[in-house]
Motif scaffolding. Structure first.
Motif, PDB file in Angstrom:
ATOM      1  N   PHE A 178       1.962   0.648  79.509  1.00  0.00           N
ATOM      2  CA  PHE A 178       0.647   0.490  78.894  1.00  0.00           C
ATOM      3  C   PHE A 178       0.290  -0.987  78.813  1.00  0.00           C
ATOM      4  O   PHE A 178       1.165  -1.833  78.649  1.00  0.00           O
ATOM      5  CB  PHE A 178       0.634   1.098  77.487  1.00  0.00           C
ATOM      6  CG  PHE A 178       0.574   2.594  77.509  1.00  0.00           C
ATOM      7  CD1 PHE A 178      -0.631   3.249  77.625  1.00  0.00           C
ATOM      8  CD2 PHE A 178       1.740   3.352  77.441  1.00  0.00           C
ATOM      9  CE1 PHE A 178      -0.689   4.624  77.666  1.00  0.00           C
ATOM     10  CE2 PHE A 178       1.698   4.723  77.486  1.00  0.00           C
ATOM     11  CZ  PHE A 178       0.476   5.366  77.595  1.00  0.00           C
ATOM     12  N   ILE A 179      -1.016  -1.268  78.908  1.00  0.00           N
ATOM     13  CA  ILE A 179      -1.477  -2.642  78.731  1.00  0.00           C
ATOM     14  C   ILE A 179      -2.161  -2.753  77.378  1.00  0.00           C
ATOM     15  O   ILE A 179      -2.550  -1.733  76.803  1.00  0.00           O
ATOM     16  CB  ILE A 179      -2.422  -3.080  79.875  1.00  0.00           C
ATOM     17  CG1 ILE A 179      -3.686  -2.228  79.917  1.00  0.00           C
ATOM     18  CG2 ILE A 179      -1.725  -3.055  81.208  1.00  0.00           C
ATOM     19  CD1 ILE A 179      -4.781  -2.799  80.774  1.00  0.00           C
ATOM     20  N   PRO A 180      -2.306  -3.967  76.831  1.00  0.00           N
ATOM     21  CA  PRO A 180      -2.919  -4.097  75.511  1.00  0.00           C
ATOM     22  C   PRO A 180      -4.299  -3.449  75.446  1.00  0.00           C
ATOM     23  O   PRO A 180      -5.098  -3.568  76.373  1.00  0.00           O
ATOM     24  CB  PRO A 180      -3.033  -5.610  75.333  1.00  0.00           C
ATOM     25  CG  PRO A 180      -2.012  -6.189  76.200  1.00  0.00           C
ATOM     26  CD  PRO A 180      -1.850  -5.265  77.351  1.00  0.00           C
ATOM     27  N   LYS A 188       0.923  -4.660  73.018  1.00  0.00           N
ATOM     28  CA  LYS A 188       1.677  -5.491  73.951  1.00  0.00           C
ATOM     29  C   LYS A 188       1.806  -4.738  75.259  1.00  0.00           C
ATOM     30  O   LYS A 188       1.654  -3.519  75.306  1.00  0.00           O
ATOM     31  CB  LYS A 188       3.068  -5.803  73.396  1.00  0.00           C
ATOM     32  CG  LYS A 188       3.108  -7.012  72.486  1.00  0.00           C
ATOM     33  CD  LYS A 188       4.539  -7.378  72.189  1.00  0.00           C
ATOM     34  CE  LYS A 188       4.603  -8.489  71.164  1.00  0.00           C
ATOM     35  NZ  LYS A 188       5.987  -8.828  70.850  1.00  0.00           N
ATOM     36  N   PHE A 189       2.131  -5.502  76.303  1.00  0.00           N
ATOM     37  CA  PHE A 189       2.338  -4.918  77.620  1.00  0.00           C
ATOM     38  C   PHE A 189       3.772  -4.388  77.677  1.00  0.00           C
ATOM     39  O   PHE A 189       4.720  -5.159  77.535  1.00  0.00           O
ATOM     40  CB  PHE A 189       2.098  -6.012  78.651  1.00  0.00           C
ATOM     41  CG  PHE A 189       2.436  -5.648  80.054  1.00  0.00           C
ATOM     42  CD1 PHE A 189       1.950  -4.495  80.619  1.00  0.00           C
ATOM     43  CD2 PHE A 189       3.227  -6.492  80.814  1.00  0.00           C
ATOM     44  CE1 PHE A 189       2.261  -4.170  81.926  1.00  0.00           C
ATOM     45  CE2 PHE A 189       3.536  -6.179  82.122  1.00  0.00           C
ATOM     46  CZ  PHE A 189       3.053  -5.014  82.667  1.00  0.00           C
TER      47      PHE A 189
END
Lengths: 233, 238
Positions: free
Chosen positions: B24-26, B53-54
């Motif tokens: 997941f990306i921010p 957070k990434f």
């Protein structure tokens, strides 16, 4: 005559080819490359780390320090290296565009350095810089509440277009400058605007159209950013 | 009775399915609805739980977490770390612990009694210490040397890795690090802050251990990592 067909044959809402990647600078804590056609930006993130000079530190939150720099070979005629009035202004604009997404209050008394270099320039460099910096910050593991995506929209002789090139920016008829360049940056999830500038004359209706177009295109840019971050070696 | 066991098994499978790791990306929504609770590196935004957070997601029962792939080391109480002395005061030492903030080691927290005039001779600038974090403040941490196994690093090599990869280097119940220790015969101390100390009988063996650790950090996301490292270590033994 009205500007209808674009110089490179794109549709009005079509962007140039987008290329992006993360991890391009191994020495940095996080890094990314972002390009729109011939405009190419690389960003490196260092930190959070101890602040130097010490008098600039903030005991309440971290300081975000962006440095935008156009490399001397990035433009047709050699640019004198080093900071100038334009680059320090864009550094400030990029910093203001990124600040709202970062949890700066998690790291008081520190600095997060974002170094952005434009290695090839063909208009909308600040948009490429913001996109690259946003990806580099995520890659560096900095806590963020959102991602930032940016695109330059514009109005050329009454036509609203996305992602202007240098040629389009300088478009003129009978010695009259007709192009307006409107760089715009959005926070992708919340849909808030974090950068909006305009260089030239534009009517209210056209400006509204340009901002709405900017959001649609930013979502596409965001998809590209997401894709690049998720590619694992 | 049988039905009950069956239903329990089903629940287990369901949990396993849900806890599948994903990147997941921010700002991206991981889960939605009031059944889930935000854990580490996540936040509730409206109905959704978003990543801050990434990194990889982890869903345990109702708790949603993000395990980051990168980022600075945040000191936690009880962590065993390796730090480098960068400054000295009359009452202790300042250590760089690979985190945004420096840590302080007081003379009181050292084994035995150290007179003030002996502070320089006890530990000097540039020394690496294996120590434990004993309290954490918002912008600093205090260290102790009083526990067993905490000492100054003598000889050997120091290696710096991403602190988020430390759990992978150590492995489940220390299996990975034990594998490297056994096959190279090196003494290895892994600090939670990503600084690793390797000491072996010869430099060649130390370098093999170093290479194996760097291999783990490079390929930390891949499956079947233990087998690969085993293979690599066997090939170096011949």
């Amino acid at each position: 005559m009205v500007y209808k067909k674009r110089f490179d044959g794109r549709k009005p809402e079509e962007t140039r080819e987008i290329k992006c990647a993360v991890g391009v600078i191994p020495n940095a804590d996080g890094s990314a490359m972002f390009s729109f056609g011939n405009t190419k930006a690389i960003a490196a993130v260092y930190g959070p780390k101890k602040m130097h000079p010490r008098h600039k530190l903030n005991p309440e939150k971290a300081v975000l320090r962006c440095t935008y720099d156009m490399i001397s070979f990035s433009v047709d005629e050699r640019k004198r290296p080093g900071t100038n009035r334009r680059s320090s202004e864009i550094s400030m604009v990029v910093q203001k565009a990124l600040e709202p997404v970062i949890f700066l209050e998690s790291f008081p008394n520190t600095v997060i350095d974002v170094e952005i270099s434009i290695i090839e320039a063909d208009a909308s460099t600040r948009c490429a810089a913001i996109n690259a910096a946003s990806m580099a910050l995520a890659h560096a593991g900095i806590p963020m509440r959102d991602m930032v995506a940016s695109i330059s929209t514009g109005c050329i002789g009454g036509t609203v277009v996305a992602d202007l090139t240098k040629e389009e920016e300088d478009y003129e008829e009978d010695g009259k400058k007709l192009a307006t360049d409107i760089p715009i940056a959005y926070l992708l999830r919340s849909g808030k605007v974090s950068l909006l500038q305009a260089d030239g004359r534009v009517g209210i209706e056209d400006l509204k159209k340009a901002i709405a177009l900017g959001y649609d295109v930013c979502l596409k840019v965001g998809e590209e950013q997401k894709k690049a971050l998720k590619i694992q070696k | 009775m049988e039905e009950e066991i069956e239903s329990k098994l089903e629940v287990k499978e369901e949990v396993k399915e849900r806890s599948e790791k994903k990147l997941f990306i921010p700002g991206e929504a991981i889960a939605s609805g009031p059944t889930y609770l935000p854990g580490d590196n996540t936040m509730r935004d409206g109905k959704d739980i978003i990543a801050l957070k990434f990194g990889f997601s982890q869903i345990e029962d109702r708790l949603v977490k993000i395990i980051p792939l990168s980022g600075p080391y945040i000191p936690r109480r009880g962590n065993i770390i390796i730090g480098k002395i960068i400054d000295m005061y009359s009452n202790g030492w300042i250590l760089d612990i690979n985190s945004p903030y420096d840590a302080f080691l007081s003379v009181v927290e050292c084994k035995g009694f150290i007179p003030k005039k002996d502070i320089e001779t006890h530990y000097n600038l540039g020394d690496f210490l294996i120590c434990q974090i004993f309290s954490v403040k918002s912008t600093s941490a205090d260290l102790t040397m009083k526990d067993r196994g905490l000492h100054r690093v003598e000889e050997g090599i120091i290696l710096e890795i991403n602190s988020n990869k430390v759990p992978r280097v150590i492995g489940k119940q220390g299996s990975m690090i034990q594998l490297i220790k056994d096959s190279t015969g090196c003494d290895i101390a892994v600090g939670q802050n990503g600084i690793i100390w390797i000491k072996g009988g010869s430099i060649e063996k130390e370098l093999i251990a170093k290479e194996a650790i760097l291999k783990i950090t490079e390929k930390s996301i891949k499956e079947g990592l233990t087998e690969e490292i085993e293979k690599f270590l066997k090939s170096t033994q011949k």
